[in-house]
Design a protein around this motif. Structure first.
Motif, PDB file in Angstrom:
ATOM      1  N   ALA A 187       0.840  -1.193   0.000  1.00 19.36           N
ATOM      2  CA  ALA A 187       0.000   0.000   0.000  1.00 19.36           C
ATOM      3  C   ALA A 187       0.879   1.248   0.000  1.00 19.36           C
ATOM      4  O   ALA A 187       1.918   1.316   0.670  1.00 19.36           O
ATOM      5  CB  ALA A 187      -0.909  -0.007   1.219  1.00 19.36           C
ATOM      6  N   ARG A 188       0.457   2.239  -0.753  1.00 17.30           N
ATOM      7  CA  ARG A 188       1.221   3.475  -0.867  1.00 17.30           C
ATOM      8  C   ARG A 188       0.974   4.346   0.358  1.00 17.30           C
ATOM      9  O   ARG A 188      -0.156   4.494   0.803  1.00 17.30           O
ATOM     10  CB  ARG A 188       0.791   4.212  -2.127  1.00 17.30           C
ATOM     11  CG  ARG A 188       1.626   5.407  -2.412  1.00 17.30           C
ATOM     12  CD  ARG A 188       1.313   5.963  -3.774  1.00 17.30           C
ATOM     13  NE  ARG A 188       2.061   7.196  -3.943  1.00 17.30           N
ATOM     14  CZ  ARG A 188       1.718   8.163  -4.736  1.00 17.30           C
ATOM     15  NH1 ARG A 188       0.647   8.048  -5.470  1.00 17.30           N
ATOM     16  NH2 ARG A 188       2.439   9.248  -4.836  1.00 17.30           N
ATOM     17  N   ARG A 189       2.055   4.908   0.897  1.00 21.12           N
ATOM     18  CA  ARG A 189       1.939   5.785   2.062  1.00 21.12           C
ATOM     19  C   ARG A 189       2.133   7.221   1.595  1.00 21.12           C
ATOM     20  O   ARG A 189       3.240   7.659   1.351  1.00 21.12           O
ATOM     21  CB  ARG A 189       2.993   5.417   3.093  1.00 21.12           C
ATOM     22  CG  ARG A 189       2.744   4.050   3.718  1.00 21.12           C
ATOM     23  CD  ARG A 189       3.772   3.721   4.741  1.00 21.12           C
ATOM     24  NE  ARG A 189       3.747   4.678   5.827  1.00 21.12           N
ATOM     25  CZ  ARG A 189       4.624   4.706   6.818  1.00 21.12           C
ATOM     26  NH1 ARG A 189       5.583   3.839   6.847  1.00 21.12           N
ATOM     27  NH2 ARG A 189       4.537   5.607   7.758  1.00 21.12           N
ATOM     28  N   ASP A 190       1.030   7.932   1.468  1.00 16.08           N
ATOM     29  CA  ASP A 190       1.098   9.318   1.020  1.00 16.08           C
ATOM     30  C   ASP A 190       1.450  10.266   2.158  1.00 16.08           C
ATOM     31  O   ASP A 190       2.014  11.324   1.945  1.00 16.08           O
ATOM     32  CB  ASP A 190      -0.242   9.752   0.418  1.00 16.08           C
ATOM     33  CG  ASP A 190      -0.530   9.012  -0.871  1.00 16.08           C
ATOM     34  OD1 ASP A 190       0.432   8.629  -1.554  1.00 16.08           O
ATOM     35  OD2 ASP A 190      -1.710   8.833  -1.192  1.00 16.08           O
ATOM     36  N   TRP A 191       1.104   9.896   3.374  1.00 18.24           N
ATOM     37  CA  TRP A 191       1.290  10.802   4.488  1.00 18.24           C
ATOM     38  C   TRP A 191       1.948  10.054   5.636  1.00 18.24           C
ATOM     39  O   TRP A 191       1.568   8.938   5.969  1.00 18.24           O
ATOM     40  CB  TRP A 191      -0.071  11.340   4.941  1.00 18.24           C
ATOM     41  CG  TRP A 191       0.019  12.287   6.079  1.00 18.24           C
ATOM     42  CD1 TRP A 191       0.382  13.589   6.017  1.00 18.24           C
ATOM     43  CD2 TRP A 191      -0.247  12.007   7.448  1.00 18.24           C
ATOM     44  NE1 TRP A 191       0.356  14.149   7.262  1.00 18.24           N
ATOM     45  CE2 TRP A 191      -0.034  13.189   8.164  1.00 18.24           C
ATOM     46  CE3 TRP A 191      -0.628  10.881   8.130  1.00 18.24           C
ATOM     47  CZ2 TRP A 191      -0.204  13.271   9.540  1.00 18.24           C
ATOM     48  CZ3 TRP A 191      -0.792  10.963   9.498  1.00 18.24           C
ATOM     49  CH2 TRP A 191      -0.582  12.155  10.181  1.00 18.24           C
ATOM     50  N   VAL A 192       2.972  10.644   6.239  1.00 19.50           N
ATOM     51  CA  VAL A 192       3.666  10.054   7.372  1.00 19.50           C
ATOM     52  C   VAL A 192       3.514  11.002   8.537  1.00 19.50           C
ATOM     53  O   VAL A 192       3.729  12.212   8.419  1.00 19.50           O
ATOM     54  CB  VAL A 192       5.161   9.827   7.050  1.00 19.50           C
ATOM     55  CG1 VAL A 192       5.885   9.254   8.245  1.00 19.50           C
ATOM     56  CG2 VAL A 192       5.309   8.928   5.859  1.00 19.50           C
ATOM     57  N   ASP A 193       3.147  10.442   9.668  1.00 20.23           N
ATOM     58  CA  ASP A 193       2.965  11.230  10.878  1.00 20.23           C
ATOM     59  C   ASP A 193       4.296  11.877  11.279  1.00 20.23           C
ATOM     60  O   ASP A 193       5.310  11.194  11.396  1.00 20.23           O
ATOM     61  CB  ASP A 193       2.465  10.309  12.003  1.00 20.23           C
ATOM     62  CG  ASP A 193       2.147  11.073  13.274  1.00 20.23           C
ATOM     63  OD1 ASP A 193       1.883  12.283  13.187  1.00 20.23           O
ATOM     64  OD2 ASP A 193       2.145  10.456  14.348  1.00 20.23           O
ATOM     65  N   PRO A 194       4.320  13.203  11.478  1.00 17.58           N
ATOM     66  CA  PRO A 194       5.590  13.877  11.828  1.00 17.58           C
ATOM     67  C   PRO A 194       6.210  13.350  13.115  1.00 17.58           C
ATOM     68  O   PRO A 194       7.427  13.309  13.243  1.00 17.58           O
ATOM     69  CB  PRO A 194       5.200  15.348  11.981  1.00 17.58           C
ATOM     70  CG  PRO A 194       3.923  15.494  11.252  1.00 17.58           C
ATOM     71  CD  PRO A 194       3.247  14.168  11.292  1.00 17.58           C
ATOM     72  N   GLU A 195       5.402  12.918  14.063  1.00 16.22           N
ATOM     73  CA  GLU A 195       5.974  12.409  15.318  1.00 16.22           C
ATOM     74  C   GLU A 195       6.724  11.107  15.085  1.00 16.22           C
ATOM     75  O   GLU A 195       7.696  10.820  15.765  1.00 16.22           O
ATOM     76  CB  GLU A 195       4.866  12.223  16.350  1.00 16.22           C
ATOM     77  CG  GLU A 195       4.300  13.557  16.820  1.00 16.22           C
ATOM     78  CD  GLU A 195       3.467  13.402  18.070  1.00 16.22           C
ATOM     79  OE1 GLU A 195       3.625  12.387  18.763  1.00 16.22           O
ATOM     80  OE2 GLU A 195       2.678  14.304  18.343  1.00 16.22           O
ATOM     81  N   THR A 196       6.275  10.323  14.131  1.00 10.91           N
ATOM     82  CA  THR A 196       6.973   9.084  13.812  1.00 10.91           C
ATOM     83  C   THR A 196       8.357   9.392  13.255  1.00 10.91           C
ATOM     84  O   THR A 196       9.332   8.735  13.602  1.00 10.91           O
ATOM     85  CB  THR A 196       6.174   8.276  12.776  1.00 10.91           C
ATOM     86  OG1 THR A 196       4.863   8.063  13.273  1.00 10.91           O
ATOM     87  CG2 THR A 196       6.823   6.953  12.490  1.00 10.91           C
ATOM     88  N   ILE A 197       8.456  10.391  12.416  1.00 15.31           N
ATOM     89  CA  ILE A 197       9.748  10.774  11.846  1.00 15.31           C
ATOM     90  C   ILE A 197      10.682  11.248  12.953  1.00 15.31           C
ATOM     91  O   ILE A 197      11.850  10.884  12.991  1.00 15.31           O
ATOM     92  CB  ILE A 197       9.559  11.874  10.771  1.00 15.31           C
ATOM     93  CG1 ILE A 197       8.786  11.302   9.599  1.00 15.31           C
ATOM     94  CG2 ILE A 197      10.900  12.414  10.319  1.00 15.31           C
ATOM     95  CD1 ILE A 197       8.389  12.336   8.577  1.00 15.31           C
ATOM     96  N   LEU A 198      10.161  12.037  13.899  1.00 14.45           N
ATOM     97  CA  LEU A 198      10.998  12.538  14.975  1.00 14.45           C
ATOM     98  C   LEU A 198      11.453  11.408  15.894  1.00 14.45           C
ATOM     99  O   LEU A 198      12.538  11.466  16.450  1.00 14.45           O
ATOM    100  CB  LEU A 198      10.246  13.603  15.781  1.00 14.45           C
ATOM    101  CG  LEU A 198       9.931  14.891  15.013  1.00 14.45           C
ATOM    102  CD1 LEU A 198       9.116  15.833  15.889  1.00 14.45           C
ATOM    103  CD2 LEU A 198      11.204  15.565  14.566  1.00 14.45           C
ATOM    104  N   PRO A 219      18.915  17.445  14.475  1.00 12.91           N
ATOM    105  CA  PRO A 219      20.291  17.806  14.866  1.00 12.91           C
ATOM    106  C   PRO A 219      20.277  19.037  15.784  1.00 12.91           C
ATOM    107  O   PRO A 219      19.339  19.832  15.780  1.00 12.91           O
ATOM    108  CB  PRO A 219      20.967  18.116  13.533  1.00 12.91           C
ATOM    109  CG  PRO A 219      19.870  18.397  12.573  1.00 12.91           C
ATOM    110  CD  PRO A 219      18.671  17.643  13.065  1.00 12.91           C
ATOM    111  N   LEU A 220      21.346  19.160  16.571  1.00  8.00           N
ATOM    112  CA  LEU A 220      21.448  20.296  17.491  1.00  8.00           C
ATOM    113  C   LEU A 220      21.645  21.593  16.714  1.00  8.00           C
ATOM    114  O   LEU A 220      22.349  21.623  15.702  1.00  8.00           O
ATOM    115  CB  LEU A 220      22.622  20.101  18.445  1.00  8.00           C
ATOM    116  CG  LEU A 220      22.532  18.908  19.405  1.00  8.00           C
ATOM    117  CD1 LEU A 220      23.833  18.787  20.188  1.00  8.00           C
ATOM    118  CD2 LEU A 220      21.365  19.086  20.342  1.00  8.00           C
TER     119      LEU A 220
END
Length: 80
Positions: free
Chosen positions: A47-58, A64-65
């Motif tokens: 299945a294609r993922r068009d949207w990724v939750d920003p919290e998951t990416i973080l 970076p600092l």
């Protein structure tokens, strides 16, 4: 199953005879030999993922600092 509409059956009989003759011609030209191959195994496309939750990416990769945070960290390390 018994057809209640015999006219439809009779109308399709000519087409059926034509297809049967074409099949007999094909099998006659090929010598009647065929090779049975294994079925094709299709792997479904994920299945294609068009949207990724920003919290998951973080959670996966921390930001970076910043320059100010690096300077503050350097001051704290020098004070030890």
């Amino acid at each position: 199953m018994i057809s209640l509409n015999l006219n439809a059956v009779r109308a399709k009989q000519a087409e059926s005879d034509h297809i049967a003759a074409a099949m007999a011609d094909f099998w006659g030209r090929s010598g009647g030999n065929y090779k049975e191959l294994p079925p094709a195994r299709m792997k479904p496309i994920p299945a294609r993922r068009d949207w990724v939750d920003p919290e998951t990416i973080l959670k996966r990769k921390p930001r970076p600092l910043t320059l100010a945070e690096r300077r503050a960290l350097r001051k704290m390390a020098d004070s030890l």
